[in-house]
Write a protein that holds these residues in place. Structure first.
Motif, PDB file in Angstrom:
ATOM      1  N   PHE A 183      98.192  92.750  14.948  1.00  0.00           N
ATOM      2  CA  PHE A 183      96.869  92.300  14.851  1.00  0.00           C
ATOM      3  C   PHE A 183      96.633  91.281  15.135  1.00  0.00           C
ATOM      4  CE2 PHE A 183      92.960  93.213  12.035  1.00  0.00           C
ATOM      5  CZ  PHE A 183      91.678  93.730  12.681  1.00  0.00           C
ATOM      6  N   PHE A 184      97.214  89.868  14.948  1.00  0.00           N
ATOM      7  CA  PHE A 184      96.742  88.332  15.669  1.00  0.00           C
ATOM      8  C   PHE A 184      96.996  88.336  17.179  1.00  0.00           C
ATOM      9  CE2 PHE A 184      99.214  84.899  16.766  1.00  0.00           C
ATOM     10  CZ  PHE A 184      97.609  84.064  16.628  1.00  0.00           C
ATOM     11  N   ILE A 205      97.133  96.585   7.403  1.00  0.00           N
ATOM     12  CA  ILE A 205      95.758  96.609   7.843  1.00  0.00           C
ATOM     13  C   ILE A 205      95.308  95.042   6.745  1.00  0.00           C
ATOM     14  CG2 ILE A 205      93.374  96.836   8.297  1.00  0.00           C
ATOM     15  CD1 ILE A 205      94.363  99.531   8.663  1.00  0.00           C
ATOM     16  N   SER A 206      95.246  95.197   5.949  1.00  0.00           N
ATOM     17  CA  SER A 206      94.565  93.839   5.254  1.00  0.00           C
ATOM     18  C   SER A 206      95.877  93.026   5.440  1.00  0.00           C
ATOM     19  CB  SER A 206      95.049  93.944   3.342  1.00  0.00           C
ATOM     20  OG  SER A 206      93.960  95.417   3.553  1.00  0.00           O
ATOM     21  N   SER A 207      97.164  92.559   5.101  1.00  0.00           N
ATOM     22  CA  SER A 207      97.669  91.589   6.080  1.00  0.00           C
ATOM     23  C   SER A 207      97.405  91.396   7.556  1.00  0.00           C
ATOM     24  CB  SER A 207      99.196  91.993   5.263  1.00  0.00           C
ATOM     25  OG  SER A 207      99.247  92.069   4.367  1.00  0.00           O
ATOM     26  N   GLY A 208      96.972  92.311   8.399  1.00  0.00           N
ATOM     27  CA  GLY A 208      96.449  91.580   9.246  1.00  0.00           C
ATOM     28  C   GLY A 208      95.591  90.746   9.821  1.00  0.00           C
ATOM     29  N   MET A 209      94.473  91.606   8.925  1.00  0.00           N
ATOM     30  CA  MET A 209      93.471  90.602   9.323  1.00  0.00           C
ATOM     31  C   MET A 209      93.017  88.962   8.003  1.00  0.00           C
ATOM     32  SD  MET A 209      90.285  93.848   7.490  1.00  0.00           S
ATOM     33  CE  MET A 209      91.073  93.970   5.972  1.00  0.00           C
ATOM     34  N   HIS A 210      94.051  89.192   6.812  1.00  0.00           N
ATOM     35  CA  HIS A 210      94.713  87.914   6.086  1.00  0.00           C
ATOM     36  C   HIS A 210      95.143  86.780   7.244  1.00  0.00           C
ATOM     37  CE1 HIS A 210      96.502  84.333   3.029  1.00  0.00           C
ATOM     38  NE2 HIS A 210      97.091  85.530   4.303  1.00  0.00           N
ATOM     39  N   THR A 216      93.247  82.117  13.204  1.00  0.00           N
ATOM     40  CA  THR A 216      92.210  82.251  14.081  1.00  0.00           C
ATOM     41  C   THR A 216      90.815  81.315  13.640  1.00  0.00           C
ATOM     42  OG1 THR A 216      91.718  84.270  13.626  1.00  0.00           O
ATOM     43  CG2 THR A 216      92.935  83.233  15.388  1.00  0.00           C
ATOM     44  N   LYS A 217      91.054  81.324  12.273  1.00  0.00           N
ATOM     45  CA  LYS A 217      89.526  81.433  11.327  1.00  0.00           C
ATOM     46  C   LYS A 217      88.273  82.206  11.682  1.00  0.00           C
ATOM     47  CE  LYS A 217      91.322  77.527   9.268  1.00  0.00           C
ATOM     48  NZ  LYS A 217      91.914  77.974   8.412  1.00  0.00           N
ATOM     49  N   LYS A 218      88.931  83.551  12.603  1.00  0.00           N
ATOM     50  CA  LYS A 218      87.526  84.160  13.122  1.00  0.00           C
ATOM     51  C   LYS A 218      87.977  85.341  11.709  1.00  0.00           C
ATOM     52  CE  LYS A 218      86.984  81.884  16.473  1.00  0.00           C
ATOM     53  NZ  LYS A 218      86.856  82.974  18.249  1.00  0.00           N
ATOM     54  N   LYS A 219      86.511  86.599  11.541  1.00  0.00           N
ATOM     55  CA  LYS A 219      86.246  87.756  10.291  1.00  0.00           C
ATOM     56  C   LYS A 219      87.286  88.508  11.875  1.00  0.00           C
ATOM     57  CE  LYS A 219      84.021  87.215   7.716  1.00  0.00           C
ATOM     58  NZ  LYS A 219      85.345  87.551   6.456  1.00  0.00           N
ATOM     59  N   VAL A 220      87.736  89.791  11.185  1.00  0.00           N
ATOM     60  CA  VAL A 220      88.255  90.694  12.229  1.00  0.00           C
ATOM     61  C   VAL A 220      88.172  91.807  10.113  1.00  0.00           C
ATOM     62  CG1 VAL A 220      89.527  90.418  14.026  1.00  0.00           C
ATOM     63  CG2 VAL A 220      90.885  90.546  11.462  1.00  0.00           C
ATOM     64  N   TYR A 221      88.143  93.266  11.001  1.00  0.00           N
ATOM     65  CA  TYR A 221      88.282  94.075   9.943  1.00  0.00           C
ATOM     66  C   TYR A 221      88.917  94.863   9.688  1.00  0.00           C
ATOM     67  CZ  TYR A 221      83.723  91.932  11.082  1.00  0.00           C
ATOM     68  OH  TYR A 221      82.137  91.164  10.738  1.00  0.00           O
ATOM     69  N   GLY A 222      88.894  95.486   8.915  1.00  0.00           N
ATOM     70  CA  GLY A 222      89.770  97.023   8.792  1.00  0.00           C
ATOM     71  C   GLY A 222      88.829  98.389   8.455  1.00  0.00           C
ATOM     72  N   LEU A 223      89.159  99.645   8.189  1.00  0.00           N
ATOM     73  CA  LEU A 223      88.484 100.828   8.299  1.00  0.00           C
ATOM     74  C   LEU A 223      89.678 101.274   8.068  1.00  0.00           C
ATOM     75  CD1 LEU A 223      85.428 102.323   9.807  1.00  0.00           C
ATOM     76  CD2 LEU A 223      87.280 103.715   9.779  1.00  0.00           C
ATOM     77  N   THR A 224      89.923 102.347   6.720  1.00  0.00           N
ATOM     78  CA  THR A 224      91.114 103.593   7.020  1.00  0.00           C
ATOM     79  C   THR A 224      90.376 105.094   6.344  1.00  0.00           C
ATOM     80  OG1 THR A 224      90.943 102.840   4.383  1.00  0.00           O
ATOM     81  CG2 THR A 224      92.783 101.721   5.879  1.00  0.00           C
ATOM     82  N   ILE A 225      91.454 106.140   7.313  1.00  0.00           N
ATOM     83  CA  ILE A 225      90.826 106.871   7.117  1.00  0.00           C
ATOM     84  C   ILE A 225      91.632 108.490   6.289  1.00  0.00           C
ATOM     85  CG2 ILE A 225      90.591 109.365   9.026  1.00  0.00           C
ATOM     86  CD1 ILE A 225      90.365 107.408  10.781  1.00  0.00           C
TER      87      ILE A 225
END
Length: 422
Positions: A183-184, A205-210, A216-225
């Protein structure tokens, strides 16, 4: 940018299990074209129907003007995701992974548009960056951002740790960090703001967002199905039994078609919403009228036709319908040799025949009867058919009984069949 609320549509179609910062994500995709990704590990030579939901969700984002990225886990597939697995996967060879990567990439190319200007889909392989990084560099760049305390409390890990017979290896434990690094890298090099995946991927996914946020101090998002669950309560997976593959050589188009025909009545409209691009208005009308004139049966056929056409194309849909008519409506005129080869592959029980004395013996060999005595009773009770034609006396097989010189359909009643392959 978008003229409709995609997140609301995904909710209405039952395609969201988890989502982070929904309001912010909704505003982002409403006003911008974003890049998003979903990963697929080539741990087998084919995808299965459980992979359809993330692929279809990627397609919905692409249709709304966003750029889908498919990440093939050429590196991570050598480790194996432990998420909610009862035991450690067996390691795959690099050679197999390379072969499977090519096959899976070809399957994926049928679902997304890779040539539509700015939001063309992109296919990447995480082996591209993992083969360039050494273990010390990875631990310094990635490992320091993760707390062991947090990692062992993730449900997928905790479930394995609590098992005295299996536990979890360090190899599997590291998978979470590898996916986070994906993700990074994708955020850094392709401006990816969203990762999607099955509900069992929420921890990864949560680990990737973390990791993205910390570095980067940027906000990214996760969505699961939501995961696609079999009738036995198990999820559809490459290592589970009863898998319905997308590869026609592993699951024939006929068997694929029959899977959708035979789903439980309670799943029809749920699946129409999740798997198809049929409008919600039409689906709701169909559901409202489901008990009128056997409409529920017609809706199963409607679903089966949509899904078989999506995965296998119009020609194979027609083949599946010919085989269905042959078996259940006794229409033999249009059946083809390739149709019968599908039946031999996995459509119905099939046995190889070299020599057989008569129909009674064939019924015993095919397990349609327990004995010659029982077979005789069935024949005289008019419950046995050869190539859809009723037989009421013992029968000696002749060349005219062999369709295309090779196949004979033996039937007991309407639902019990066996294909004799000469």
């Amino acid at each position: 940018m978008s003229q409709f609320n995609l997140i609301r549509i995904l909710h209405d179609r039952g395609l969201i299990s988890h989502i982070t910062n929904e309001d912010n994500l909704n505003k982002l995709i409403q006003n911008n074209s974003i890049s998003l990704y979903c990963g697929f590990d080539p741990t087998e030579e084919s995808l299965h129907i459980g992979h359809l939901l993330p692929l279809i969700t990627l397609k919905r984002f692409q249709m709304a003007g966003h750029k889908p990225i498919v990440l093939i886990g050429g590196a991570t597939s050598l480790i194996g995701d432990p998420s909610f697995k009862k035991k450690e996967r067996e390691f795959n060879s690099s050679n197999n992974v390379n072969i499977w990567t090519k096959k899976i990439s070809k399957q994926i190319s049928c679902f997304l548009d890779f040539n539509c200007s700015e939001n063309s889909a992109l296919l990447l392989n995480n082996n591209t960056w993992f083969k360039k990084i050494n273990i010390l560099s990875f631990l310094r760049k990635v490992g320091k951002y993760f707390s062991i305390n947090t990692m062992i409390n993730r449900s997928a890990v905790k479930q394995r740790i609590s098992r005295t017979d299996q536990g979890i290896s360090f190899t599997e434990f590291s998978y979470n960090l590898l996916q986070a690094y994906d993700f990074f890298i994708l955020h850094k090099e392709h401006q990816v703001h969203l990762q999607i995946g099955g509900a069992d991927q929420w921890g990864n996914i949560s680990s990737g967002m973390h990791l993205v946020n910390r570095k980067t101090k940027k906000k990214v998002y996760g969505l699961t199905i939501p995961l696609l669950i079999q009738s036995n309560g198990m999820k559809f997976g490459k290592t589970e039994s009863g898998t319905i593959w997308l590869d026609a050589k592993k699951t024939s188009p006929y068997k694929f078609y029959q899977f959708w025909i035979n789903i439980e009545d309670s799943q029809i409209y749920y699946f129409l919403k999740m798997f198809t691009f049929v409008s919600l208005l039409e689906i709701n009308i169909r559901e409202k009228n489901r008990y009128i004139n056997n409409q529920i049966i017609n809706d199963k056929i409607f679903l089966a036709r949509n899904m078989t056409r999506l995965v296998h194309g119009e020609e194979q849909l027609l083949a599946a319908e010919r085989i269905t008519e042959f078996l259940f409506l006794k229409k033999i005129n249009h059946i083809t040799k390739s149709d019968l080869e599908q039946l031999q592959q996995d459509g119905i029980p099939a046995i190889k025949i070299h020599k057989v004395k008569d129909l009674q013996e064939a019924l015993v060999l095919s397990s349609l009867s327990m004995s010659r005595t029982q077979a005789k009773k069935m024949i005289f009770a008019n419950s046995i058919s050869i190539n859809t034609q009723k037989i009421n006396k013992n029968h000696i097989f002749e060349n005219q009984d062999k369709l295309f010189g090779k196949f004979t359909l033996l039937s007991r009643g309407k639902k019990n069949h066996c294909l004799l392959c000469w």
